[in-house]
Design an enzyme around this catalytic site. Sequence first.
Site, PDB file in Angstrom:
ATOM      1  N   GLU A 183       0.836  -1.209   0.000  1.00  8.59           N
ATOM      2  CA  GLU A 183       0.000   0.000   0.000  1.00  8.59           C
ATOM      3  C   GLU A 183       0.866   1.253   0.000  1.00  8.59           C
ATOM      4  O   GLU A 183       0.628   2.182   0.766  1.00  8.59           O
ATOM      5  CB  GLU A 183      -0.962  -0.005   1.198  1.00  8.59           C
ATOM      6  N   GLU A 263      -6.591  -7.958  -0.709  1.00  8.40           N
ATOM      7  CA  GLU A 263      -7.058  -8.010   0.684  1.00  8.40           C
ATOM      8  C   GLU A 263      -8.567  -7.777   0.687  1.00  8.40           C
ATOM      9  O   GLU A 263      -9.036  -6.636   0.603  1.00  8.40           O
ATOM     10  CB  GLU A 263      -6.390  -6.917   1.541  1.00  8.40           C
TER      11      GLU A 263
END
Length: 646
Positions: A183, A263
């Site tokens: 991320e 995710e």
Amino acid sequence: MIFTSFLRIGAVALVLLGNSLGALRSFSVDHKNDCFRKDGEEFRYISGSIHYSRIPRVYWKDRLLKMYMAGLNTIQTYVPWNFHEPSPNQYIFNGDRDLENFLQLAQDIGLLVILRPGPYICAEWDMGGLPAWLLKKKAIVLRSSDPNYIAAVDTWMGKLLPMMKPFLYQNGGPIISVQVENEYGSYFTCDYNYMRHLSKLFRGHLGDEVVLFTTDGAGLAYLKCGSIQGLYATVDFGPGNHMIAAFDAQRHAEPHGPLVNSEFYPGWLDHWGSHHATVSTAIVVKSLNEILALKANVNLYMFIGGTNFGYWNGANNPYTPQPTSYDYDAPLTEAGDLTDKYFAIRDVIKTYRKIPEGPIPPPTPKYAYGAVKMTKLQTVSSALEQLSFSGPVKRTYPMSFIELNQAFGFVLYRTKLPVNCSSPTPLSSPLNGVHDRAYVSVDGVPVGILERNKGLTINITGSSGSQVDLLVENMGRINYGSGINDFKGLVSNLTLGKDVLSDWTMYSLNIDEAVSQGLIQETQVPDSSQPASLALPTFYRGSFLIPDGIPDLPQDTYILFPGWRKGQVWINGFNLGRYWPARGPQVTLFVPASVLSTAAPNNVTVLELEVSPCTTGSCVVEFTKTPILNATVSTAHRRKLFLRGG
Ligand SMILES: *[C@@H]1O[C@H](CO)[C@@H](O)[C@H](O)[C@H]1NC(C)=O
Ligand SMILES: *[C@@H]1O[C@H](CO)[C@@H](O)[C@H](O)[C@H]1NC(C)=O
Ligand SMILES: *[C@@H]1O[C@H](CO)[C@@H](O)[C@H](O)[C@H]1NC(C)=O
Ligand SMILES: *[C@@H]1O[C@H](CO)[C@@H](O)[C@H](O)[C@H]1NC(C)=O
Ligand SMILES: *[C@@H]1O[C@H](CO)[C@@H](O)[C@H](O)[C@H]1NC(C)=O
């Protein structure tokens, strides 16, 4: 049993296949057909996250088998750098940190692996997996091309990635793809040179063939800084109805290739002082079904959360630490038990791929060993000789943990009152520099608690020369966002009235070593007969035997702290983690059977930081069969935060 031997035969066959037909093993992105390709065939993964660092090694196989039986064909795991390199160039890859063994077990069971070696991982793990010793260079810019940071990353990856190379799919192992960073588009640095450097570093160690990818929040703003050419861009997002928009964001970065949600959140994380997070099975099932219907690849984060043993939990910003349990309301509980969510997810997967036949391993049995009487030992202040192996360091102004060469746990800061404070005088941390909680006493009398963001001032009284002790607890480093350079201890000056306090004596504390070596003594000083709202941070010890004549003991259990408030607990020297029933929502701590012994009495050591029930009630801890992770928390500590997970 039949099932296990079947698996063994399967594993042998797989190895033979790997050896004789090694050249045929391939895994790649097929841009033309919008899919992955494995050994030439179209391939879609349905994966689940499991963090070996949150599960005792003896249970790895059980958890992996349950994931396999749910119909997953792949698992995803993070490699926490700070778990393996506790100080520079000192590496640990054995016991509960034996990553190679974990990967081998996954492969033996028939699972592929998506490896997420960071270097930054977030993961609600201390400092997002970065080692605290990086902060010895005070001005270091983490997750950037800062040469100090890059040098440490290069050394670490130079150790880790060559170790992983034989486990790549094309080399006969289970790893089909490797994530670079995590991320990154959510982080302020947006340093393309850093991402390019990592990309080259990973390629250099792992070769040209392996699929390298990035993961970012499903929005163009995240993908802008998170994705770079040469790394396949994927997104992450939880259940809800924004799925098409989320995959559109991925399509913006990757017009062609497989859709991937790296995710997908079937549960969520907790914070001390907030309500236990849950995600309804119905919404998880509905969204998972939609993702799979789009032919997308998916990883369920977490499929099993496990436990932040010891001091490994992270924290979010504004400072809110996560509890010991990382149950995550996942399909498998913290203890690895099957839930309704597990079976509901399995039913969805079943409609998309053939899932393995045979029995699913049952829940691990739990045993209630009952109440254990605790005895008072020394206070921290009275045991400094046993607890501080290096002895005190004296400085005019306070030093941080890392300046004292300590990463985790507790440091005792001591000074003297410079003036008479006959009327209540504010002892303050004007710059919010108590990281993270300080238990304050004056001349051996507890007077209050300072806490980061929550309590920056207490009033004290005393005379000039009175001894002031602050036992400062590191409650876990921030793991997400711009606050990850999270220094611990007294990181700015304290004031008394208008004066800056000076002339500090600081004790690094080796509490874990002292506990496992049994160095902490009983005390002759009885608890005051007056019930108090606060006592000095004090150790307690008790022991219990595993009962005879009951088959299959020891079994897993949960420890409960009736009347205790906040502290740390060890069993036979193993640091189980933090307990804080006074704040919640977690009330019980998971105790894996692997830390219990049938050969000798089991020793429970508790460091209670606020006040024990021993003067007023029964002085016991209790072992029960049922976890409590969702106790109501007092509204005073409830905070509404916008937080991201994973
Ligand atoms: C503090 O108070 C004591 C008596 O309570 C007195 O003897 C002493 O001189 C005072 N010290 C200062 C620095 O004012
Ligand atoms: C400290 O004492 C002052 C004066 O008695 C009072 O106004 C203030 O609220 C107290 N502060 C705290 C944090 O207790
Ligand atoms: C404390 O204050 C002194 C004097 O102003 C300053 O030199 C020092 O850097 C400060 N220490 C911390 C930890 O902020
Ligand atoms: C518990 O402590 C006692 C006394 O130090 C020791 O003899 C015993 O071996 C310890 N138990 C375990 C399981 O280590
Ligand atoms: C906590 O969870 C248990 C088990 O799921 C449930 O029975 C109980 O009602 C919950 N308690 C609270 C306060 O939500």
